[in-house]
Enzyme design. Structure first.
Site, PDB file in Angstrom:
ATOM      1  N   GLN A  94     -36.533 -22.519 -21.301  1.00 12.59           N
ATOM      2  CA  GLN A  94     -37.555 -21.517 -20.923  1.00 12.59           C
ATOM      3  C   GLN A  94     -36.960 -20.132 -21.182  1.00 12.59           C
ATOM      4  O   GLN A  94     -36.735 -19.342 -20.277  1.00 12.59           O
ATOM      5  CB  GLN A  94     -37.969 -21.638 -19.449  1.00 12.59           C
ATOM      6  CG  GLN A  94     -38.149 -23.030 -18.891  1.00 12.59           C
ATOM      7  CD  GLN A  94     -38.866 -23.983 -19.821  1.00 12.59           C
ATOM      8  OE1 GLN A  94     -39.840 -23.631 -20.461  1.00 12.59           O
ATOM      9  NE2 GLN A  94     -38.347 -25.197 -19.906  1.00 12.59           N
ATOM     10  N   HIS A 127     -28.997 -22.811 -26.135  1.00 16.88           N
ATOM     11  CA  HIS A 127     -30.236 -23.035 -26.883  1.00 16.88           C
ATOM     12  C   HIS A 127     -30.647 -21.815 -27.712  1.00 16.88           C
ATOM     13  O   HIS A 127     -31.142 -21.962 -28.826  1.00 16.88           O
ATOM     14  CB  HIS A 127     -31.345 -23.420 -25.904  1.00 16.88           C
ATOM     15  CG  HIS A 127     -32.659 -23.637 -26.571  1.00 16.88           C
ATOM     16  ND1 HIS A 127     -32.839 -24.563 -27.574  1.00 16.88           N
ATOM     17  CD2 HIS A 127     -33.857 -23.017 -26.407  1.00 16.88           C
ATOM     18  CE1 HIS A 127     -34.090 -24.514 -27.982  1.00 16.88           C
ATOM     19  NE2 HIS A 127     -34.724 -23.585 -27.299  1.00 16.88           N
ATOM     20  N   ASP A 166     -36.690 -28.727 -36.607  1.00 15.91           N
ATOM     21  CA  ASP A 166     -37.711 -27.690 -36.404  1.00 15.91           C
ATOM     22  C   ASP A 166     -37.153 -26.336 -36.815  1.00 15.91           C
ATOM     23  O   ASP A 166     -35.968 -26.215 -37.182  1.00 15.91           O
ATOM     24  CB  ASP A 166     -38.229 -27.671 -34.944  1.00 15.91           C
ATOM     25  CG  ASP A 166     -37.122 -27.494 -33.930  1.00 15.91           C
ATOM     26  OD1 ASP A 166     -36.114 -26.830 -34.250  1.00 15.91           O
ATOM     27  OD2 ASP A 166     -37.248 -28.024 -32.810  1.00 15.91           O
ATOM     28  N   LYS A 189     -42.441 -28.920 -37.582  1.00 16.97           N
ATOM     29  CA  LYS A 189     -42.836 -29.561 -36.309  1.00 16.97           C
ATOM     30  C   LYS A 189     -43.801 -28.665 -35.536  1.00 16.97           C
ATOM     31  O   LYS A 189     -43.634 -27.458 -35.511  1.00 16.97           O
ATOM     32  CB  LYS A 189     -41.570 -29.811 -35.486  1.00 16.97           C
ATOM     33  CG  LYS A 189     -41.789 -30.225 -34.045  1.00 16.97           C
ATOM     34  CD  LYS A 189     -40.465 -30.309 -33.285  1.00 16.97           C
ATOM     35  CE  LYS A 189     -40.421 -29.376 -32.107  1.00 16.97           C
ATOM     36  NZ  LYS A 189     -39.192 -29.446 -31.321  1.00 16.97           N
ATOM     37  N   ASP A 216     -29.363 -31.483 -33.669  1.00 14.53           N
ATOM     38  CA  ASP A 216     -30.175 -30.676 -32.746  1.00 14.53           C
ATOM     39  C   ASP A 216     -29.313 -30.331 -31.539  1.00 14.53           C
ATOM     40  O   ASP A 216     -28.249 -30.927 -31.329  1.00 14.53           O
ATOM     41  CB  ASP A 216     -31.430 -31.463 -32.327  1.00 14.53           C
ATOM     42  CG  ASP A 216     -32.596 -30.550 -31.967  1.00 14.53           C
ATOM     43  OD1 ASP A 216     -32.398 -29.320 -31.910  1.00 14.53           O
ATOM     44  OD2 ASP A 216     -33.700 -31.065 -31.717  1.00 14.53           O
TER      45      ASP A 216
HETATM   46  C1  R5P Z   1     -36.221 -27.210 -29.437  1.00 16.90           C
HETATM   47  O1  R5P Z   1     -36.305 -26.004 -29.659  1.00 16.90           O
HETATM   48  C2  R5P Z   1     -34.907 -27.858 -29.131  1.00 16.90           C
HETATM   49  O2  R5P Z   1     -33.932 -27.460 -30.040  1.00 16.90           O
HETATM   50  C3  R5P Z   1     -35.027 -29.369 -29.105  1.00 16.90           C
HETATM   51  O3  R5P Z   1     -35.456 -29.822 -30.370  1.00 16.90           O
HETATM   52  C4  R5P Z   1     -36.027 -29.789 -28.063  1.00 16.90           C
HETATM   53  O4  R5P Z   1     -35.725 -29.176 -26.858  1.00 16.90           O
HETATM   54  C5  R5P Z   1     -36.003 -31.272 -27.859  1.00 16.90           C
HETATM   55  O5  R5P Z   1     -36.895 -31.573 -26.843  1.00 16.90           O
HETATM   56  P1  R5P Z   1     -37.606 -32.970 -26.763  1.00 16.90           P
HETATM   57  O6  R5P Z   1     -36.521 -34.006 -26.720  1.00 16.90           O
HETATM   58  O7  R5P Z   1     -38.401 -32.896 -25.486  1.00 16.90           O
HETATM   59  O8  R5P Z   1     -38.492 -33.092 -27.955  1.00 16.90           O
END
Ligand code: R5P
Length: 295
Positions: A94, A127, A166, A189, A216
């Site tokens: 967030q 993040h 993404d 995405k 990721d």
């Molecule tokens: C997105 O910006 C993050 O880097 C992750 O890809 C995301 O938080 C993954 O979340 P979830 O497992 O809920 O798809």
């Protein structure tokens, strides 16, 4: 230095104590009968320099309060130079006010962390680097990338593609691909902000017969990785491996990953879990953190 730990990741804290040759401070962590956190430092003396290890993993809010109380107790016993070792900072996702009416949670949590009077924070693969600006104290943002590079390097061949799932992952994935000497694929995405549903709209090149590594920072619901893996498999990918720094271990997600087309899931121990999935490989970040603490 003495290492203390809240209840969120004691195995990692013990490894950090070992690698830094520090003592692991004794604490009694329990709950009062009304549910409030009860923190009781069991050491006779507390050194001036301490590190407090606590990931803000599930149950996030409880771990946050426990961290604040633990730092308060240590400061009252003489700790003056507190380093918050917070491998995973909850609420990092967030990092913006996405819609009117929402809080800027990452900033509010940064302010709560600072109440603890820690002099610095050590974290990993934040993040969004903008979160650094939500703190008034130094935040050292380490990366698990060197661990992943070491893990994958030997198996890279001409057919290996690194996938950015993404837009937010593009920069990191591109330099990861360059370090590995592999090509990069970008995925398009879209996530519905209300339902959380993830759709893969497209990909930048053909992946037919290729060995994929998706990189990721976080896995929460698993939707991003599972939908990406399904789209890649559908497009003819030969194998799919994934590297993610923070596996939040949301209940039920590992089961979904195990049933997905992902062959190997490499993660780290920023968040503790006893998951025994045959697909899961856990690399430790203890040495990375230990090196920074010794510095
Ligand atoms: C997105 O910006 C993050 O880097 C992750 O890809 C995301 O938080 C993954 O979340 P979830 O497992 O809920 O798809």
């Amino acid at each position: 230095m003495q290492i203390f730990a809240g209840s969120s990741n004691q195995p990692l804290a013990k490894k950090i104590a070992k690698t830094t040759k520090s003592t692991f401070g004794k604490i009694d962590l329990s709950r009062f009968s009304n549910g409030e956190a009860r923190v009781f430092v069991q050491e006779k003396r507390v050194k001036e320099k301490v590190a407090v290890v606590q990931s803000l993993s599930l149950p996030t809010d409880e771990h946050l309060i426990e961290y604040v109380l633990l730092c308060d107790a240590l400061a009252r016993m003489g700790a003056q130079d507190i380093t918050a070792v917070m491998p995973w900072i909850g609420y990092s996702l967030q990092d913006k006010v996405f819609r009117k009416g929402e809080p800027l949670s990452a900033k509010a949590v940064a302010q709560i962390i600072q109440v603890s009077k820690a002099k610095r924070v050590i974290t990993l693969d934040l993040h969004n680097r903008a979160i650094l600006g939500f703190f008034d104290i130094p935040v050292i943002d380490l990366s698990a990338r060197s661990l992943f590079i070491k893990y994958f390097r030997r198996s890279v061949n001409k057919k290996t593609f690194v996938v950015a799932p993404d837009e937010g992952a593009v920069k990191n994935s591109t330099s990861f691909a360059m370090d590995l000497g592999a090509s990069i694929v970008y995925m398009d995405k879209k996530r519905n902000l209300t339902s959380g549903k993830v759709d893969i709209i497209g990909m930048s090149r053909s992946v037919k017969g290729n060995d994929i590594i998706i990189i990721d920072d976080i896995i929460s619901t698993g939707s991003t990785l599972i939908e990406t893996a399904k789209a890649l498999k559908h497009a003819g990918a030969r194998s799919i491996r994934v590297a993610v720094t923070h596996h939040l271990h949301v209940p039920g997600v590992q089961g979904k990953l195990d049933k997905s087309p992902i062959d190997v899931f490499v993660t780290t121990d920023t968040i503790a879990n006893n998951n025994k999935s045959p697909k899961l490989v856990v690399l430790s970040v203890a040495d990375l953190i230990g090196e920074e603490l010794r510095y």
